[in-house]
Scaffold this active site. Structure first.
Site, mmCIF file in Angstrom:
data_model
loop_
_atom_site.group_PDB
_atom_site.id
_atom_site.type_symbol
_atom_site.label_atom_id
_atom_site.label_comp_id
_atom_site.label_asym_id
_atom_site.label_seq_id
_atom_site.Cartn_x
_atom_site.Cartn_y
_atom_site.Cartn_z
ATOM 1 N N MET A 97 54.505 37.645 4.359
ATOM 2 C CA MET A 97 53.436 38.178 5.198
ATOM 3 C C MET A 97 53.526 37.763 6.665
ATOM 4 O O MET A 97 52.540 37.822 7.391
ATOM 5 C CB MET A 97 52.073 37.763 4.622
ATOM 6 C CG MET A 97 51.828 38.267 3.204
ATOM 7 S SD MET A 97 52.087 40.061 3.015
ATOM 8 C CE MET A 97 50.718 40.670 3.993
ATOM 9 N N ARG A 98 54.703 37.370 7.107
ATOM 10 C CA ARG A 98 54.906 37.036 8.515
ATOM 11 C C ARG A 98 55.893 38.012 9.145
ATOM 12 O O ARG A 98 56.857 38.442 8.497
ATOM 13 C CB ARG A 98 55.454 35.622 8.663
ATOM 14 C CG ARG A 98 54.551 34.533 8.133
ATOM 15 C CD ARG A 98 53.372 34.287 9.030
ATOM 16 N NE ARG A 98 52.496 33.265 8.456
ATOM 17 C CZ ARG A 98 51.341 32.907 8.974
ATOM 18 N NH1 ARG A 98 50.914 33.463 10.100
ATOM 19 N NH2 ARG A 98 50.597 31.982 8.405
ATOM 20 N N THR A 115 60.739 45.209 1.261
ATOM 21 C CA THR A 115 60.102 46.261 0.469
ATOM 22 C C THR A 115 58.795 46.640 1.151
ATOM 23 O O THR A 115 58.084 45.781 1.679
ATOM 24 C CB THR A 115 59.804 45.791 -0.962
ATOM 25 O OG1 THR A 115 58.833 44.733 -0.926
ATOM 26 C CG2 THR A 115 61.061 45.297 -1.648
ATOM 27 N N HIS A 116 58.475 47.928 1.138
ATOM 28 C CA HIS A 116 57.243 48.402 1.768
ATOM 29 C C HIS A 116 56.557 49.396 0.839
ATOM 30 O O HIS A 116 57.213 50.306 0.299
ATOM 31 C CB HIS A 116 57.559 49.078 3.107
ATOM 32 C CG HIS A 116 56.330 49.523 3.832
ATOM 33 N ND1 HIS A 116 55.485 48.637 4.468
ATOM 34 C CD2 HIS A 116 55.788 50.762 4.009
ATOM 35 C CE1 HIS A 116 54.478 49.307 5.002
ATOM 36 N NE2 HIS A 116 54.628 50.592 4.742
ATOM 37 N N ASP A 148 64.172 45.297 11.266
ATOM 38 C CA ASP A 148 64.553 45.226 12.672
ATOM 39 C C ASP A 148 63.370 44.680 13.461
ATOM 40 O O ASP A 148 62.445 44.111 12.879
ATOM 41 C CB ASP A 148 65.043 46.580 13.195
ATOM 42 C CG ASP A 148 63.963 47.661 13.174
ATOM 43 O OD1 ASP A 148 62.774 47.324 12.938
ATOM 44 O OD2 ASP A 148 64.301 48.838 13.395
#
Length: 202
Positions: A97-98, A115-116, A148
């Protein structure tokens, strides 16, 4: 990474997994590790259940606490130093979560994947499931992509769709997506290992 970076195309990929939470995606990676890849370390930004999962399976696990550093760049540098100790082929962000800054990214160019819970480029950011529901889409899904400097803007590696049902809530839809992503990330890693290299450096 090219095949020259590994002793043999049959050697398993070495991965470091970054976590921040319960570690359910990490558990899927642990369950399927073997000939295709091995987990050399698990690293978190906070003490979390994901660290305990790693310890349970005998995987080295470390916390690099964000709160212990005076600024974001100092923490990114410390995180990069810790990750580099195992010289991984890939860094896998699994519910981490960073935001990783260029300070970190430049240490591992083309070797960080995430992963999204949406079909990028639709619904980037931290509230992808909520945003998809609010927009009223009938199909969303999971994306595996390179990391990126942007927010979920890196080149896409793989995607899988998930149907949005009329009675879905944010919680139920996110759980359906998680079930897909646990399989998709393993599939991506197994495919990369079988090729003797990762997809391509962006």
């Amino acid at each position: 990474m090219t095949s020259a970076d590994r002793t043999s195309v049959h050697d398993p990929l070495t991965i470091v997994v970054l976590v921040s939470g319960s570690g359910t995606l990490l558990q899927s990676l642990i369950d399927h590790a073997g000939d295709s890849y091995r987990i050399s370390a698990v690293i978190a930004d906070v003490d979390c259940p994901g660290i305990k999962r790693a310890h349970t399976h005998g995987i080295p696990a470390t916390v690099v606490p964000f709160k212990d550093f005076s600024n974001r760049e100092a923490w990114n540098q410390a995180l990069a130093t810790e990750v580099a100790t195992t010289n991984p082929d890939l860094v896998v962000s699994a519910g981490f979560m960073r935001i990783l800054s260029p300070t970190f990214l430049n240490h591992f160019p083309g070797r960080i994947i995430n992963t999204h819970p949406a079909l990028l480029p639709s619904f980037p950011g931290a509230h992808a499931v909520r945003d998809a529901l609010a927009y009223g889409v009938k199909i969303t899904g999971s994306t595996i992509h390179f990391v990126d400097e942007g927010v979920d803007t890196g080149p896409i590696i793989a995607q899988e769709a998930v149907r949005v049902d009329a009675d879905d809530t944010e919680e139920t839809l996110h759980e359906k997506i998680k079930q897909v992503e646990r399989k998709l990330i393993v599939k991506v890693l197994e495919g990369a290992s079988n090729q003797g290299r990762f997809i391509s450096t962006p």
